[in-house]
Design an enzyme around this catalytic site. Structure first.
Site, PDB file in Angstrom:
ATOM      1  N   GLY A  69       0.826  -1.207   0.000  1.00  0.00           N
ATOM      2  CA  GLY A  69       0.000   0.000   0.000  1.00  0.00           C
ATOM      3  C   GLY A  69       0.853   1.246   0.000  1.00  0.00           C
ATOM      4  O   GLY A  69       2.081   1.184   0.052  1.00  0.00           O
ATOM      5  N   GLU A  70       0.183   2.377  -0.045  1.00  0.00           N
ATOM      6  CA  GLU A  70       0.884   3.653  -0.106  1.00  0.00           C
ATOM      7  C   GLU A  70       1.441   4.029   1.263  1.00  0.00           C
ATOM      8  O   GLU A  70       0.967   3.530   2.294  1.00  0.00           O
ATOM      9  CB  GLU A  70      -0.061   4.738  -0.633  1.00  0.00           C
ATOM     10  CG  GLU A  70      -0.520   4.465  -2.055  1.00  0.00           C
ATOM     11  CD  GLU A  70      -1.273   5.635  -2.659  1.00  0.00           C
ATOM     12  OE1 GLU A  70      -1.168   6.750  -2.120  1.00  0.00           O
ATOM     13  OE2 GLU A  70      -1.969   5.425  -3.661  1.00  0.00           O
ATOM     14  N   PRO A  71       2.450   4.910   1.301  1.00  0.00           N
ATOM     15  CA  PRO A  71       3.038   5.316   2.589  1.00  0.00           C
ATOM     16  C   PRO A  71       2.008   5.984   3.493  1.00  0.00           C
ATOM     17  O   PRO A  71       1.086   6.657   3.028  1.00  0.00           O
ATOM     18  CB  PRO A  71       4.127   6.319   2.165  1.00  0.00           C
ATOM     19  CG  PRO A  71       4.427   6.004   0.741  1.00  0.00           C
ATOM     20  CD  PRO A  71       3.143   5.517   0.149  1.00  0.00           C
ATOM     21  N   THR A  73      -0.171   4.572   5.624  1.00  0.00           N
ATOM     22  CA  THR A  73      -1.475   3.921   5.802  1.00  0.00           C
ATOM     23  C   THR A  73      -1.484   2.936   6.967  1.00  0.00           C
ATOM     24  O   THR A  73      -2.464   2.215   7.143  1.00  0.00           O
ATOM     25  CB  THR A  73      -1.897   3.200   4.507  1.00  0.00           C
ATOM     26  OG1 THR A  73      -0.818   2.371   4.058  1.00  0.00           O
ATOM     27  CG2 THR A  73      -2.246   4.196   3.421  1.00  0.00           C
ATOM     28  N   GLY A  74      -0.402   2.860   7.743  1.00  0.00           N
ATOM     29  CA  GLY A  74      -0.424   2.066   8.976  1.00  0.00           C
ATOM     30  C   GLY A  74       0.271   0.725   8.906  1.00  0.00           C
ATOM     31  O   GLY A  74       0.032  -0.137   9.753  1.00  0.00           O
ATOM     32  N   LYS A  75       1.162   0.521   7.933  1.00  0.00           N
ATOM     33  CA  LYS A  75       1.824  -0.783   7.788  1.00  0.00           C
ATOM     34  C   LYS A  75       2.726  -1.088   8.987  1.00  0.00           C
ATOM     35  O   LYS A  75       2.702  -2.182   9.546  1.00  0.00           O
ATOM     36  CB  LYS A  75       2.629  -0.813   6.479  1.00  0.00           C
ATOM     37  CG  LYS A  75       1.768  -0.640   5.233  1.00  0.00           C
ATOM     38  CD  LYS A  75       2.546  -0.867   3.964  1.00  0.00           C
ATOM     39  CE  LYS A  75       3.502   0.268   3.652  1.00  0.00           C
ATOM     40  NZ  LYS A  75       2.812   1.496   3.240  1.00  0.00           N
ATOM     41  N   SER A  76       3.548  -0.128   9.385  1.00  0.00           N
ATOM     42  CA  SER A  76       4.444  -0.328  10.531  1.00  0.00           C
ATOM     43  C   SER A  76       3.656  -0.548  11.819  1.00  0.00           C
ATOM     44  O   SER A  76       4.025  -1.377  12.660  1.00  0.00           O
ATOM     45  CB  SER A  76       5.371   0.886  10.677  1.00  0.00           C
ATOM     46  OG  SER A  76       6.147   0.787  11.847  1.00  0.00           O
ATOM     47  N   SER A 859      -5.467  13.130 -17.695  1.00  0.00           N
ATOM     48  CA  SER A 859      -6.457  14.108 -17.236  1.00  0.00           C
ATOM     49  C   SER A 859      -6.430  15.399 -18.046  1.00  0.00           C
ATOM     50  O   SER A 859      -7.294  16.248 -17.867  1.00  0.00           O
ATOM     51  CB  SER A 859      -6.239  14.426 -15.755  1.00  0.00           C
ATOM     52  OG  SER A 859      -5.033  15.130 -15.566  1.00  0.00           O
ATOM     53  N   LYS A 902      -7.027  20.610  -7.844  1.00  0.00           N
ATOM     54  CA  LYS A 902      -6.942  21.257  -9.156  1.00  0.00           C
ATOM     55  C   LYS A 902      -7.796  22.525  -9.182  1.00  0.00           C
ATOM     56  O   LYS A 902      -7.371  23.569  -9.697  1.00  0.00           O
ATOM     57  CB  LYS A 902      -7.397  20.288 -10.252  1.00  0.00           C
ATOM     58  CG  LYS A 902      -6.413  19.158 -10.528  1.00  0.00           C
ATOM     59  CD  LYS A 902      -6.968  18.195 -11.566  1.00  0.00           C
ATOM     60  CE  LYS A 902      -6.003  17.061 -11.850  1.00  0.00           C
ATOM     61  NZ  LYS A 902      -6.543  16.076 -12.808  1.00  0.00           N
TER      62      LYS A 902
END
EC number: 3.4.21.-
Length: 998
Positions: A69-71, A73-76, A859, A902
């Site tokens: 997942g992205e940085p 997000t609670g992995k650690s 986009s 944007k």
């Protein structure tokens, strides 16, 4: 059409107005002080319900887990939470014992947690008892010898025998002491007193730290000012250690890290270079330079006549055996070995007994005094024919008397001018003094190397030099400055601080050397010096002579093998959790070793780096029964070792971390808990009021980038919480209020947002971004920098006759990525369809203005289409309109990500209207003050885009009519909405910034 716009705006405004009302947070409270914070980490994880269930199951069944997942997000946090769930009853201590059968294969033993310390203490107690036995044995031997000598009434034979017996006893007991110390085991992993299973974060660890290492015997280093004797290809040289190592490192063999200290080395194993030691020359293996914060212990013992500047763990040979430099006292007698100072084939000098001259010659002190006098006021001419000394009469007389004591009668003349001048042409004196390093006209001043062998010789040199203030007028200060710097360093050993200045005097330079008092009134002087660089040599025999002192070096490996074994993180995580973020950054070799450790649950420790003692030491397999929690981004999967991923997948779980969660009352309540948790964790910020928490949740809605969702990038959101808390502390508030949160959002902008603001300001200043009037072929597009920062992206298009008769081309510039380039090509399908004629006669040029770092994503499709159609039809585009949206080949406007940032970028640029995809209508979260500044127009088809963007004219009406007739339009409102990614960004819709280098 106008009616459609108004309805869209009304619906959008109505939803946002509702958001301004008091938000239902699922719990009633005044401040977050009232919110209970769970004790267990697993209960503090927000929004990752699936991952939490997997972690609970994995902890119970001891399964490995891969979190993607992205940085932020609670992995650690999940990894740490798993460690809390593991039982502590199974924890073990790991000890390493010496192996009498093979000292290079230490033995490993595991015991229940807490017993390891007791075992080590027991062995230490036994070693101490044997030390006492050694003392009593020595006392008994001394007593028997003394009685025997007394009874024999001083018989020489008995006395000689007694001395021999005492020496034998000393050797035996010394060996006994070493063996008892060597038998004490080392506690590799200590789990005593642990209340939860180990959690070891091995992110970014090198091989030695992850897998364990066998460290080198402590690097024992010199200051570099010491003198060593080198024999290279048969030629003997006396060199300063620093100079020798620095020259060798012009071609370094490698480098590594010893803790925080960088080590650069040169490998001499294949070169014919030797170093002088006590028993002659020995082969040089390595020359090392250590860069980093270190300490040197500097000792001068005038009574014993030795000095040194060494790292505290450097071992030195004393009459009582090896001792570390940090333990040397004034009573210790260091072993000094006589060195030949000067020798040559000269019969005259040999006849008067001056050759060979060794470092233990009593006359050397007088010679050192002569040298000091000569360095302060004399020199030998370049032709080596005349010695000249200019000084006071008393000094000249002393100089002559000493020369007569050494050489007998010799011819000289004394000239009386302003100063007394002595001149002699005696070849014996000149040859002798030149050989000892006397100053020569036109050459750099260098302190004679032998003067630095002993403090007595240096003080004798200083006595001759005598002046505590010296002023020299020179053409080039770099010739003589090193001499004064070296003199200053050696004075520092005595605690004397000397100042050195260089002043310009006309076209010359004056060197001013001021040493203050030169009195030395202590017999034992100890100082400590903080240094950034130290040096050492590794020899085959493990020792060498430095300044004549017999010292050990790093090659000796005097520490028993088992005491040099260092556990890896895989061993410290035994019965616990090993967490590795960005696991793909590990080398394939390390991933393979990690896989082996996971399979076998044991892994032997051996040397892993150039700075270890090498592969000759290899322990028995060391237990490492850990649970691996690996983490990374989506691209991690491609770079992982296939077998390692297969192991995790086959014996564990793979989990994708969510980046958003539904905007429900229950999830809002979880975010309230999150704010309370962050306040408690930080411990330095006040609690939040309800209004402040509401504003944090609104920010979570905005950052989600999706309608009806809340962001789970909680690390970034936690940054806002802490910034708001810091502002409240600065203002002296008891609680954090809504105003503090709003101020924090402005003050703690991400770097990308700051760059975007700067970009917009600069482009407006130079009129790259235009917000008034109409222009043919020019459109204000919108893009994203980073994750949450918008930017206005001007796009221009022109149409020219085709360069090739066969076909026209679409030529795009602006460093576009693959997706962006394909999106531009899709635009050509729409143009061909509505144009109804062959456009191969034209070359269409599209430029993304000043996008130096590149553009990626689709986009900007509607912006490109509008610019190209404007250029083809020569209809101006309104510059007060900006737009974003993907475009299908059927003319449908598809959703994109990041619409809120944007739109904010368009507002900051001064744009009045913004066109967005209809599917993104409810993804917009703007504050009321910003919403008033812009008109947001949701669209579903390209004709609607052109209706708003093009300047009113008859040509415009005809164009839109043609497009509606030729394109297959009329799609449903939800068309294409499934293409919006869960994390709120279109397929790569991003701009990695332009202009960061401009």
């Amino acid at each position: 059409m106008l009616k459609f716009y108004k309805m869209g705006i009304k619906r959008l405004s109505g939803e946002m107005t509702m958001g301004e009302e008091r938000m239902d947070l699922g719990i009633e409270f005044e401040t977050t002080e009232e919110i209970p914070v769970p004790e267990r980490l697993i209960d503090q994880v927000i929004g990752q319900d699936h991952a939490v269930e997997v972690i609970k199951t994995a902890a119970k069944q001891r399964r490995h887990v891969l979190l993607i997942g992205e940085p932020g997000t609670g992995k650690s946090m999940l990894g740490q939470a798993m460690a809390e769930l593991l039982p502590t009853e199974d924890l073990e201590d790991i000890l390493v014992f010496p192996n009498p059968e093979d000292e290079n294969m230490p033995r490993i033993k595991t015991v229940p947690a807490g017993q390891g310390r007791r075992i080590v203490e027991e062995y230490k107690r036994k070693a101490k008892e044997q030390e006492n036995i050694r003392f009593y044995l020595l006392f008994f031997v001394f007593f028997i010898v003394a009685m025997a000598v007394f009874m024999s009434r001083g018989d020489p034979n008995t006395l000689l025998l007694g001395v021999f017996v005492i020496l034998i006893a000393l050797m035996v007991t010394a060996n006994m002491r070493f063996r008892t110390q060597a038998m004490v085991p080392k506690l590799l992993v200590d789990n005593s007193g642990r209340k939860r299973a180990p959690f070891v974060d091995a992110t970014g660890a090198h091989a030695g730290a992850l897998l364990g290492d066998v460290r080198h015997d402590p690097f024992q280093c010199f200051s570099g000012e010491e003198t060593v004797v080198i024999r290279e290809n048969g030629e003997v040289k006396v060199l300063r250690l620093k100079d020798f190592v620095e020259k060798a490192l012009e071609k370094p063999s490698g480098e590594g890290l010893d803790g925080d200290v960088k080590v650069v080395y040169h490998d001499f194993r294949n070169e014919n270079v030797e170093v002088l030691t006590k028993d002659g020359f020995t082969k040089l293996l390595y020359a090392n330079k250590r860069i980093g914060k270190q300490k040197l212990r500097r000792v001068v013992n005038l009574e014993k006549d030795y000095w040194f500047a060494l790292t505290p763990d450097h071992k030195v040979y004393t009459t009582d055996g090896l001792k570390e430099a940090g333990e040397i006292t004034e009573k210790d007698e260091l072993i000094s070995v006589p060195i030949t100072v000067f020798d040559c084939e000269d019969e005259d000098l040999k006849k008067i007994g001056l050759l060979p001259l060794t470092s233990d010659d009593e006359r050397l002190r007088k010679i050192a005094t002569l040298m000091g006098i000569l360095f302060n006021g004399g020199s030998i001419d370049e032709g080596l024919g005349v010695l000249t000394l200019k000084s006071e009469r008393s000094v000249i007389e002393k100089f002559v008397i000493t020369l007569k004591e050494l050489f007998g009668k010799f011819e000289y003349e004394i000239i009386k001018e302003e100063n007394t001048i002595l001149k002699t042409r005696d070849p014996r004196i000149i040859k002798f003094l030149v050989g000892l390093g006397a100053p020569i006209e036109g050459k750099d001043l260098k302190m004679p190397w032998w003067v630095k062998l002993k403090p007595s010789l240096f003080l004798a040199f200083l006595e001759g030099f005598r002046a505590h203030i010296v002023e020299q007028l020179v053409d080039d200060p770099n010739k003589n400055l090193p001499f004064f710097q070296e003199l200053s360093w050696y004075l520092g050993l005595f605690g004397i601080k000397a100042d050195i200045k260089v002043e310009e005097v006309g076209d010359k330079h004056k060197i001013i050397f001021d040493a203050g008092r030169l009195d030395v009134d202590k017999q034992f002087i100890e100082t400590w010096e903080d240094v950034e660089v130290t040096y050492n040599l590794t020899t085959e025999k493990g020792n060498l002579l430095a300044n004549g002192l017999f010292v050990k070096n790093s090659g000796g490996l005097g520490t028993p093998a088992h005491l040099r074994v260092e556990p890896g993180m895989i061993h410290r995580a035994h019965k616990g959790v090993l967490f590795i973020d960005e696991i793909a950054t590990l080398s394939l070799k390390m991933q393979q070793s990690l896989l082996t450790a996971m399979q076998e649950k044991k892994f032997p420790i051996t040397g892993q780096s150039e700075l270890s003692s090498g592969a000759m030491v290899r322990t028995e397999p060391v237990p490492c029964d850990f649970i691996l929690v690996a983490a990374g981004n989506l691209d991690t999967i491609e770079k992982m070792h296939p077998a390692l991923r297969s192991r995790i997948r086959g014996y564990g779980y793979e989990v994708y971390m969510r980046t958003t969660m539904p905007d429900t009352v229950e999830n809002r309540r979880k975010l309230v808990q999150f704010v309370a948790q962050e306040v408690k964790k930080d411990g330095r910020i006040p609690h939040f009021t309800r209004d402040a928490v509401e504003e944090i949740i609104r920010e979570a809605q905005r950052r989600a980038g999706r309608k009806g969702h809340l962001t789970l990038r909680l690390r970034d959101l936690g940054g806002v919480v802490r910034a708001a808390g810091d502002i409240a502390v600065r203002k002296g508030k008891k609680y954090v209020t809504r105003e503090d949160v709003l101020e924090a959002l402005q003050m703690a902008k991400p770097l990308e947002k700051q760059l975007a603001d700067w970009y917009i300001e600069r482009k407006k200043e130079y009129q790259v971004i235009r917000t008034e009037g109409g222009e043919i072929g020019r459109v204000n597009g919108l893009a994203i920098i980073g994750e949450q920062s918008g930017i206005v992206l001007p796009i221009e298009a022109i149409v020219a006759p085709a360069a090739s008769k066969e076909e026209g081309k679409i030529i795009v510039t602006g460093k576009l990525g693959e997706i962006a380039r394909e999106a531009v090509l899709n635009v050509s399908a729409i143009i061909k369809r509505y144009k109804g004629e062959d456009i191969s006669r034209y070359d269409i040029h599209v430029q993304f203005l000043q996008t130096y770092e590149g553009v990626e994503g689709d986009s900007a499709s509607i912006s490109v289409a509008t610019a190209v159609i404007s250029a083809l039809e020569e209809i101006p585009v309104r510059q007060d309109v900006a737009m974003t949206g993907s475009l299908s080949v059927r003319g449908e406007v598809l959703p994109v990500g990041g619409v809120t940032p944007k739109i904010e970028a368009a507002i900051e640029a001064g744009i009045k209207k913004v066109i967005i995809p209809k599917a993104n209508e409810k993804d917009v979260f703007l504050s009321p003050d910003k919403r008033e500044k812009i008109e947001i127009i949701p669209v579903e088809r390209i004709d609607e885009v052109l209706e708003v963007a093009l300047v009113e004219s008859e040509k415009k009406k005809e164009l839109i009519k043609r497009i509606r007739e030729t394109l297959p339009l009329g799609v449903s409102e939800s068309a294409g909405s499934e293409t919006l990614h869960e994390h709120g960004r279109d397929s790569g819709s991003a701009l990695s910034v332009e202009e960061s280098k401009a």
